[in-house]
Design a protein around this motif. Structure first.
Motif, PDB file in Angstrom:
ATOM      1  N   LEU A 162       0.826  -1.203   0.000  1.00 56.12           N
ATOM      2  CA  LEU A 162       0.000   0.000   0.000  1.00 56.12           C
ATOM      3  C   LEU A 162       0.863   1.258   0.000  1.00 56.12           C
ATOM      4  O   LEU A 162       0.560   2.237  -0.694  1.00 56.12           O
ATOM      5  CB  LEU A 162      -0.938   0.000   1.203  1.00 56.12           C
ATOM      6  CG  LEU A 162      -2.101   0.993   1.121  1.00 56.12           C
ATOM      7  CD1 LEU A 162      -3.046   0.604  -0.005  1.00 56.12           C
ATOM      8  CD2 LEU A 162      -2.857   1.071   2.431  1.00 56.12           C
ATOM      9  N   ALA A 163       1.958   1.231   0.750  1.00 54.33           N
ATOM     10  CA  ALA A 163       2.846   2.390   0.790  1.00 54.33           C
ATOM     11  C   ALA A 163       3.500   2.623  -0.570  1.00 54.33           C
ATOM     12  O   ALA A 163       3.590   3.762  -1.054  1.00 54.33           O
ATOM     13  CB  ALA A 163       3.901   2.203   1.871  1.00 54.33           C
ATOM     14  N   GLY A 164       3.973   1.552  -1.195  1.00 53.43           N
ATOM     15  CA  GLY A 164       4.610   1.692  -2.499  1.00 53.43           C
ATOM     16  C   GLY A 164       3.633   2.162  -3.562  1.00 53.43           C
ATOM     17  O   GLY A 164       3.955   3.014  -4.393  1.00 53.43           O
ATOM     18  N   LEU A 165       2.418   1.615  -3.550  1.00 56.76           N
ATOM     19  CA  LEU A 165       1.396   2.011  -4.505  1.00 56.76           C
ATOM     20  C   LEU A 165       1.031   3.485  -4.329  1.00 56.76           C
ATOM     21  O   LEU A 165       0.950   4.248  -5.302  1.00 56.76           O
ATOM     22  CB  LEU A 165       0.166   1.126  -4.319  1.00 56.76           C
ATOM     23  CG  LEU A 165      -1.091   1.483  -5.122  1.00 56.76           C
ATOM     24  CD1 LEU A 165      -0.798   1.499  -6.613  1.00 56.76           C
ATOM     25  CD2 LEU A 165      -2.216   0.503  -4.799  1.00 56.76           C
ATOM     26  N   THR A 166       0.846   3.901  -3.084  1.00 55.13           N
ATOM     27  CA  THR A 166       0.499   5.296  -2.806  1.00 55.13           C
ATOM     28  C   THR A 166       1.617   6.237  -3.251  1.00 55.13           C
ATOM     29  O   THR A 166       1.365   7.287  -3.863  1.00 55.13           O
ATOM     30  CB  THR A 166       0.219   5.481  -1.307  1.00 55.13           C
ATOM     31  OG1 THR A 166      -0.841   4.612  -0.914  1.00 55.13           O
ATOM     32  CG2 THR A 166      -0.168   6.913  -0.995  1.00 55.13           C
ATOM     33  N   GLN A 167       2.850   5.860  -2.964  1.00 56.65           N
ATOM     34  CA  GLN A 167       3.989   6.700  -3.337  1.00 56.65           C
ATOM     35  C   GLN A 167       4.092   6.860  -4.851  1.00 56.65           C
ATOM     36  O   GLN A 167       4.350   7.956  -5.353  1.00 56.65           O
ATOM     37  CB  GLN A 167       5.272   6.106  -2.775  1.00 56.65           C
ATOM     38  CG  GLN A 167       6.503   6.957  -3.042  1.00 56.65           C
ATOM     39  CD  GLN A 167       7.760   6.350  -2.428  1.00 56.65           C
ATOM     40  OE1 GLN A 167       7.762   5.204  -1.972  1.00 56.65           O
ATOM     41  NE2 GLN A 167       8.832   7.112  -2.410  1.00 56.65           N
ATOM     42  N   ARG A 168       3.874   5.776  -5.587  1.00 60.00           N
ATOM     43  CA  ARG A 168       3.952   5.856  -7.041  1.00 60.00           C
ATOM     44  C   ARG A 168       2.854   6.759  -7.595  1.00 60.00           C
ATOM     45  O   ARG A 168       3.087   7.565  -8.500  1.00 60.00           O
ATOM     46  CB  ARG A 168       3.838   4.465  -7.659  1.00 60.00           C
ATOM     47  CG  ARG A 168       5.024   3.557  -7.400  1.00 60.00           C
ATOM     48  CD  ARG A 168       6.354   4.184  -7.776  1.00 60.00           C
ATOM     49  NE  ARG A 168       6.288   4.890  -9.044  1.00 60.00           N
ATOM     50  CZ  ARG A 168       6.310   4.320 -10.255  1.00 60.00           C
ATOM     51  NH1 ARG A 168       6.436   3.011 -10.336  1.00 60.00           N
ATOM     52  NH2 ARG A 168       6.258   5.049 -11.339  1.00 60.00           N
ATOM     53  N   LEU A 169       1.641   6.623  -7.077  1.00 58.95           N
ATOM     54  CA  LEU A 169       0.530   7.438  -7.558  1.00 58.95           C
ATOM     55  C   LEU A 169       0.755   8.912  -7.239  1.00 58.95           C
ATOM     56  O   LEU A 169       0.464   9.792  -8.068  1.00 58.95           O
ATOM     57  CB  LEU A 169      -0.781   6.950  -6.942  1.00 58.95           C
ATOM     58  CG  LEU A 169      -1.231   5.554  -7.388  1.00 58.95           C
ATOM     59  CD1 LEU A 169      -2.412   5.078  -6.556  1.00 58.95           C
ATOM     60  CD2 LEU A 169      -1.595   5.535  -8.868  1.00 58.95           C
ATOM     61  N   GLN A 170       1.282   9.184  -6.070  1.00 60.48           N
ATOM     62  CA  GLN A 170       1.612  10.569  -5.737  1.00 60.48           C
ATOM     63  C   GLN A 170       2.704  11.100  -6.650  1.00 60.48           C
ATOM     64  O   GLN A 170       2.714  12.288  -7.002  1.00 60.48           O
ATOM     65  CB  GLN A 170       2.028  10.666  -4.271  1.00 60.48           C
ATOM     66  CG  GLN A 170       0.883  10.434  -3.297  1.00 60.48           C
ATOM     67  CD  GLN A 170       1.336  10.335  -1.855  1.00 60.48           C
ATOM     68  OE1 GLN A 170       2.532  10.112  -1.579  1.00 60.48           O
ATOM     69  NE2 GLN A 170       0.415  10.486  -0.920  1.00 60.48           N
ATOM     70  N   GLY A 171       3.627  10.234  -7.048  1.00 55.66           N
ATOM     71  CA  GLY A 171       4.672  10.632  -7.984  1.00 55.66           C
ATOM     72  C   GLY A 171       4.129  11.005  -9.350  1.00 55.66           C
ATOM     73  O   GLY A 171       4.788  11.724 -10.105  1.00 55.66           O
ATOM     74  N   PHE A 172       2.928  10.514  -9.685  1.00 60.30           N
ATOM     75  CA  PHE A 172       2.285  10.897 -10.940  1.00 60.30           C
ATOM     76  C   PHE A 172       1.577  12.242 -10.822  1.00 60.30           C
ATOM     77  O   PHE A 172       0.906  12.674 -11.761  1.00 60.30           O
ATOM     78  CB  PHE A 172       1.261   9.839 -11.360  1.00 60.30           C
ATOM     79  CG  PHE A 172       1.847   8.488 -11.648  1.00 60.30           C
ATOM     80  CD1 PHE A 172       3.173   8.362 -12.036  1.00 60.30           C
ATOM     81  CD2 PHE A 172       1.082   7.339 -11.542  1.00 60.30           C
ATOM     82  CE1 PHE A 172       3.720   7.113 -12.306  1.00 60.30           C
ATOM     83  CE2 PHE A 172       1.615   6.089 -11.808  1.00 60.30           C
ATOM     84  CZ  PHE A 172       2.944   5.969 -12.188  1.00 60.30           C
ATOM     85  N   GLY A 173       1.679  12.901  -9.653  1.00 57.43           N
ATOM     86  CA  GLY A 173       1.022  14.176  -9.452  1.00 57.43           C
ATOM     87  C   GLY A 173      -0.410  14.071  -8.972  1.00 57.43           C
ATOM     88  O   GLY A 173      -1.175  15.034  -9.075  1.00 57.43           O
ATOM     89  N   LEU A 174      -0.784  12.911  -8.418  1.00 60.46           N
ATOM     90  CA  LEU A 174      -2.162  12.674  -8.004  1.00 60.46           C
ATOM     91  C   LEU A 174      -2.310  12.750  -6.492  1.00 60.46           C
ATOM     92  O   LEU A 174      -1.445  12.276  -5.749  1.00 60.46           O
ATOM     93  CB  LEU A 174      -2.631  11.299  -8.481  1.00 60.46           C
ATOM     94  CG  LEU A 174      -2.615  11.048  -9.992  1.00 60.46           C
ATOM     95  CD1 LEU A 174      -2.909   9.593 -10.292  1.00 60.46           C
ATOM     96  CD2 LEU A 174      -3.609  11.959 -10.694  1.00 60.46           C
ATOM     97  N   THR A 175      -3.407  13.336  -6.057  1.00 56.94           N
ATOM     98  CA  THR A 175      -3.808  13.245  -4.656  1.00 56.94           C
ATOM     99  C   THR A 175      -4.582  11.951  -4.498  1.00 56.94           C
ATOM    100  O   THR A 175      -5.553  11.709  -5.232  1.00 56.94           O
ATOM    101  CB  THR A 175      -4.704  14.433  -4.261  1.00 56.94           C
ATOM    102  OG1 THR A 175      -3.995  15.651  -4.491  1.00 56.94           O
ATOM    103  CG2 THR A 175      -5.108  14.350  -2.803  1.00 56.94           C
ATOM    104  N   VAL A 176      -4.177  11.092  -3.577  1.00 57.34           N
ATOM    105  CA  VAL A 176      -4.807   9.782  -3.448  1.00 57.34           C
ATOM    106  C   VAL A 176      -5.016   9.433  -1.982  1.00 57.34           C
ATOM    107  O   VAL A 176      -4.185   9.749  -1.133  1.00 57.34           O
ATOM    108  CB  VAL A 176      -3.959   8.688  -4.147  1.00 57.34           C
ATOM    109  CG1 VAL A 176      -2.552   8.611  -3.540  1.00 57.34           C
ATOM    110  CG2 VAL A 176      -4.644   7.328  -4.074  1.00 57.34           C
TER     111      VAL A 176
END
Length: 396
Positions: free
Chosen positions: A131-145
């Protein structure tokens, strides 16, 4: 027990078009608001904000605000027209990117998705690390998640939308969601308002009441949502594509971009996949190879065989004819190989002709598969058998 991840992107329409590579552009740092098309906006009494990004929200800009007031409040605000069709397409592309974590991914409304990660977490270091890795990657795409992991889709949704997000240990959903507001049940607005007017503001207030009076007073919609929350009833999910039991994943320690590295990764995955098929007595008929690019893109190629096969060299030749289509871009961070169609493949038997007929048919099937890979898709197994008969009739 199944385990589910709920992903919620509260500012999806205004954020999905941003890319990390645009970080240096002037507009990238400016708050953004979206408006509906002018005809609709004026029919409602003037243009109004329909969506904002996190920066605009932090400055007090919210959906429903007249665009003139928004610009007066924040002169640096950039305004664009909303495009719901593009929003939906981008969400589906992101959902396909999420298949690097699990084969079962479904869109959830217009701003979220659900992932069934049952049996997948150990590949990423456990549930917390996944979950941490997935969240970090999505935030790296410029997304609030907002991300949450729980026993049921409904409890994961409640924890991501009405709770703090994170991982709920197995069996803890009932206790964890009890303090959450009833908005976490995903009820119609009218029913939510009625519950709150009666003082039933938290999910725990409803869980403490007998089921029959709740159903009589508020209807089956409420009791069904409670059943979905607690896992008493299975929630129907529509994944992007059917899950394959034969699937192998490879995460790259560093992004790769050369053909040689792609070939090595594919060969490694194919070796593992063929081992799985061999143990199951299956042969490969159709197989997909997906690569996940660091900027969130996904590229996929597929091969098909005229007969079930576990011939490593033949399958690699089929893939080699399509690998040129893959553009690694800024680098490939993960690869996925899955057999989307398999067929029983019994052990080879030695015939009275010393296996000559079997060898001929296998060679011809491989020829048919290669021809189909090059674009002659009309050739099939029937043609292969016919050709095999013709070859055997030729004089030596």
């Amino acid at each position: 027990m199944r385990r589910w991840v709920s992903l919620w992107f509260p500012h999806w329409p205004a954020e999905h078009w941003r890319r990390p590579s645009d970080a240096g552009s002037p507009d990238q740092a400016r708050p953004l608001a979206l408006i509906a098309c002018q005809r609709i906006g004026r029919a409602q009494g003037g243009l109004r904000v329909v969506a904002v990004d996190a920066r605009a929200a932090a400055e007090g800009i919210a959906p429903g605000l007249p665009i003139a007031d928004a610009r007066a409040l924040l002169p640096s605000l950039q305004v664009r027209e909303s495009d719901p069709r593009a929003d939906a397409g981008a969400l589906e592309r992101l959902a396909r990117w999420c298949t690097r974590y699990t084969p079962i991914v479904a869109r959830d409304g217009s701003d979220g998705m659900l992932l069934d990660i049952t049996g997948c977490a150990h590949l990423f270091g456990g549930e917390v690390a996944l979950l941490a890795g997935l969240t970090q990657r999505l935030q790296g795409f410029g997304l609030t998640v907002r991300a949450a992991l729980a026993d049921t889709p409904a409890s994961a949704w409640a924890w991501s939308h009405a709770g703090p997000g994170g991982v709920l240990p197995e069996g803890s959903s009932r206790t964890a969601v009890a303090p959450l507001p009833v908005t976490g049940l995903r009820l119609p607005d009218a029913l939510t308002g009625e519950l709150m007017r009666m003082g039933l503001r938290r999910i725990g207030d409803l869980l403490a009441l007998p089921r029959a009076p709740l159903a009589a007073r508020f209807g089956e919609t409420l009791t069904r949502r409670l059943d979905l929350l607690l896992g008493r009833e299975a929630e129907p999910i529509a994944p992007l594509h059917p899950s394959s039991p034969f699937r192998r994943h490879l995460a790259c320690a560093e992004p790769i971009a050369t053909r040689a590295d792609i070939d090595r990764g594919l060969e490694h995955l194919l070796e593992l996949l063929l081992g799985d098929l061999d143990r199951a007595g299956q042969g490969l008929r159709r197989c997909g190879f997906s690569v996940f690019i660091v900027d969130g893109g996904v590229q996929r190629i597929e091969i098909g065989t005229a007969r079930p096969s576990r011939d490593r060299r033949h399958l690699l030749r089929l893939f080699a004819e399509k690998l040129e289509r893959i553009d690694p871009g800024f680098g490939i961070e993960a690869m996925l190989l899955e057999a989307s169609l398999t067929q029983a493949l019994p052990p080879a038997q030695v015939a009275l002709d010393d296996g000559q007929r079997e060898a001929e048919e296998t060679a011809l099937a491989q020829l048919v598969a290669r021809a189909a890979a090059l674009g002659h898709a009309a050739i099939g197994i029937a043609d292969c058998n016919t050709l095999a008969g013709v070859v055997r009739m030729q004089p030596s």
